[in-house]
Design a protein around this motif. Structure first.
Motif, PDB file in Angstrom:
ATOM      1  N   TYR A   1      -4.622   4.746  -3.193  1.00 39.57           N
ATOM      2  CA  TYR A   1      -4.703   4.373  -2.028  1.00 39.57           C
ATOM      3  C   TYR A   1      -4.867   2.921  -1.832  1.00 39.57           C
ATOM      4  CZ  TYR A   1      -7.134   3.277   2.483  1.00 39.57           C
ATOM      5  OH  TYR A   1      -7.512   2.783   3.488  1.00 39.57           O
TER       6      TYR A   1
ATOM      7  N   GLN B   1      -7.169   1.461   8.811  1.00 37.71           N
ATOM      8  CA  GLN B   1      -5.802   1.513   9.860  1.00 37.71           C
ATOM      9  C   GLN B   1      -6.096   1.058  11.131  1.00 37.71           C
ATOM     10  OE1 GLN B   1      -3.100   3.222   9.223  1.00 37.71           O
ATOM     11  NE2 GLN B   1      -2.160   2.252  11.085  1.00 37.71           N
TER      12      GLN B   1
ATOM     13  N   ARG C   1       0.972  -2.895   1.830  1.00 34.11           N
ATOM     14  CA  ARG C   1       1.066  -2.877   3.196  1.00 34.11           C
ATOM     15  C   ARG C   1       0.616  -4.416   3.792  1.00 34.11           C
ATOM     16  NH1 ARG C   1      -1.883   1.774   6.329  1.00 34.11           N
ATOM     17  NH2 ARG C   1      -0.872   0.791   8.248  1.00 34.11           N
TER      18      ARG C   1
ATOM     19  N   THR D   1      -5.148  -2.456  11.009  1.00 25.67           N
ATOM     20  CA  THR D   1      -3.706  -2.589  11.064  1.00 25.67           C
ATOM     21  C   THR D   1      -3.085  -2.530  12.068  1.00 25.67           C
ATOM     22  OG1 THR D   1      -3.891  -1.796   8.576  1.00 25.67           O
ATOM     23  CG2 THR D   1      -1.587  -1.719   9.826  1.00 25.67           C
TER      24      THR D   1
ATOM     25  N   GLU E   1      -2.390   0.297   0.188  1.00 25.12           N
ATOM     26  CA  GLU E   1      -2.978  -0.702   1.203  1.00 25.12           C
ATOM     27  C   GLU E   1      -2.789  -2.146   1.059  1.00 25.12           C
ATOM     28  OE1 GLU E   1      -3.773  -0.396   4.204  1.00 25.12           O
ATOM     29  OE2 GLU E   1      -3.392   2.069   3.985  1.00 25.12           O
TER      30      GLU E   1
ATOM     31  N   GLU F   1     -11.252   4.635   5.537  1.00 28.81           N
ATOM     32  CA  GLU F   1      -9.498   4.548   5.728  1.00 28.81           C
ATOM     33  C   GLU F   1      -9.310   4.237   7.222  1.00 28.81           C
ATOM     34  OE1 GLU F   1      -8.561   8.223   3.741  1.00 28.81           O
ATOM     35  OE2 GLU F   1      -9.082   7.439   1.966  1.00 28.81           O
TER      36      GLU F   1
ATOM     37  N   LYS G   1      -9.934  -6.417   5.404  1.00 29.88           N
ATOM     38  CA  LYS G   1      -9.088  -5.144   4.771  1.00 29.88           C
ATOM     39  C   LYS G   1      -9.253  -5.373   3.150  1.00 29.88           C
ATOM     40  CE  LYS G   1      -5.012  -4.790   6.524  1.00 29.88           C
ATOM     41  NZ  LYS G   1      -3.759  -4.246   6.726  1.00 29.88           N
TER      42      LYS G   1
END
Length: 501
Positions: free
Chosen positions: A230, A175, A237, A178, A234, A171, A215
């Motif tokens: 989750y 991030q 996103r 990202t 994602e 995780e 990702k």
């Protein structure tokens, strides 16, 4: 953790002043020299250290465990620890496979780049560093499960860094990627690394697509973990970011300027086909498994003749882990890799030239990821279209002609829409496409889904014993043993990584 005690690295990275010196990373990518270098000198060395590890030690290990490679009778004693799943030997400091050490060294390369980039407000460089750190941390989890993250890469501040769960590291890595995307998108045009970027030559869109693809790979690893909330968040996103994923013609290929001299050729070519002295030991002794040959032949797959050389008109493989010396599995009686020497001096499928680009992440892998994600209902678009385009991209890379591609896609055993288990068909075609190119993905898909039904090593400790991970290395046990002990069982055939069902 020895890697984190190398404080000499905090001053600089590699001694690079030209393309020729830059290629010295092939000689020993894990031994950087302390110098005060520009970001444009540090970045290509860091990227090539990643590429060399992926196409070298990681690809070699997992080509054996992913069902692609075996050895000739003459090479029966080669890769013994890999064939027997000897985790203790693999983790050894002297003769082991030092993926942990190489990965944390690369992570430290990127940490130095990131810190310098932040100081210089060079957002493009910090963005790339964050994306590649996310890549490496997820790779470490795929191989070792729990690893240090927050306290890693801090020099002497944390001599014995705390381990974090594989799920948490995943995780945090996603991030980090990202955040890297945001840095790259916010970077000024004047800060573009251009030729220092040996993957995409400073193309923001391709870097963003590449990051999203990493990702997506990480999210698909979690398909069997009951982590739907989750994953959904994602995926949303990624959709909101809007750049999408790598598509046809958009592979992540490293082009550092390989030279026709030992230590500076494309490392996959130099290790597995030819070096300046001629045919390599691997080319003499590595052979396709009977299983992979049969899979290609059962589908009349034209990639078979692009990758291997027939023997007396037929393609012959070997049995992985076969301890018996048998004439039928001798080098002369089995199919070697095809390269220009065996292909009328023309580029072949996997082996094209000493300076061919190194494949870090191919367009066809990305398209297969999208096909599976669409089939699972995670992303929009047609799983059939992604799937067919992935196969076409694979065949084009291996120099298959378009009429053969068209005929292949029309076969009953290939068509996705009529498959009893579409995800299984996607994974199996992905396995055929990634043969020796990104074997880590094949082994990881097998652990995750059980597809395809790869035969076990004939020297496995037991009939149902399979390699599930790597053990923490001796170097880590010697310097951070208490933390490693707290992780519990790390046995290679009984302890799973967190996403493995």
């Amino acid at each position: 953790m020895k890697i984190l005690q190398y404080t000499i690295l905090t001053a600089g990275l590699l001694s690079l002043g030209s393309c020729k010196k830059f290629l010295d990373v092939n000689d020993n990518p894990n031994s950087p020299v302390s110098e005060n270098l520009t970001l444009s000198a540090k970045l290509p060395a860091a990227l090539i250290s990643t590429v060399n590890q992926e196409t070298g030690q990681i690809n070699q290990l997992t080509a054996l465990w992913g069902g692609y490679w075996g050895t000739t009778s003459e090479g029966t004693n080669l890769f013994f620890k890999e064939k027997t799943y000897n985790g203790v030997a693999i983790r050894g400091t002297r003769d082991g496979i030092q993926i942990w050490e190489g990965s944390y060294n690369s992570l430290l390369y990127y940490e130095l780049i990131k810190k310098q980039a932040i100081q210089e407000n060079a957002l493009y460089y910090s963005g790339i560093a964050k994306i590649m750190q996310g890549w490496h941390f997820m790779r470490l989890v795929d191989l070792y499960n729990n690893v240090p993250f927050d306290e890693a890469l801090q020099g002497t501040q944390f001599i014995t860094p705390t381990y974090e769960s594989g799920k948490s590291v995943y995780e945090k890595s996603i991030q980090l990627i990202t955040d890297g995307i945001q840095d790259i998108k916010a970077a000024s045009p004047a800060g573009t690394p251009a030729q220092a970027d040996v993957l995409f030559a400073g193309n923001k869109i391709l870097w963003t697509k590449f990051a999203n693809t990493i990702k997506l790979r990480g999210l698909l690893r979690q398909s069997e973990t009951n982590n739907e909330a989750y994953i959904k968040a994602e995926i949303e996103r990624i959709a909101q970011e809007g750049s999408g994923f790598l598509n046809a013609g958009e592979s992540a290929l490293a082009r550092p300027g390989y030279l026709n001299t030992n230590g500076k050729m494309n490392p996959f070519w130099e290790s597995n086909y030819r070096n300046a002295g001629g045919q390599t030991t691997n080319h003499l002794n590595i052979r396709p498994t009977v299983y992979v040959i049969n899979k290609y032949e059962s589908l009349n797959d034209p990639r078979l003749e692009k990758i291997y050389v027939p023997v007396k008109g037929a393609y012959k493989g070997v049995l992985f882990g076969n301890p018996q010396v048998e004439n039928q599995y001798n080098a002369a009686n089995t199919s070697a890799f095809r390269g220009p020497v065996e292909n009328d001096n023309k580029p072949a499928g996997l082996f094209k030239s000493f300076d061919q680009p190194s494949v870090l992440l191919s367009s066809f892998e990305s398209l297969f990821l999208q096909a599976e994600a669409a089939q699972r209902g995670w992303i929009g678009g047609s799983s059939q279209t992604y799937y067919q385009t992935a196969i076409q991209e694979s065949m084009k890379y291996l120099t298959v002609a378009q009429p053969e591609i068209t005929a292949y896609l029309q076969q009953t055993g290939v068509i996705l829409t009529t498959a009893a288990n579409p995800v299984q068909r996607i994974i199996e075609q992905k396995w055929l496409a990634l043969n020796s190119i990104s074997s880590m993905e094949a082994w990881s898909d097998f652990r995750r889904t059980g597809f395809p039904d790869i035969p076990n090593s004939l020297q496995a400790p037991s009939a149902d014993a399979r390699p599930l991970r790597l053990m923490y290395p001796e170097s880590e046990r010697q310097t951070n043993g208490d933390q490693a002990d707290k992780q519990g069982n790390d046995d290679i055939i009984t302890a799973k990584v967190w996403w493995n069902p």
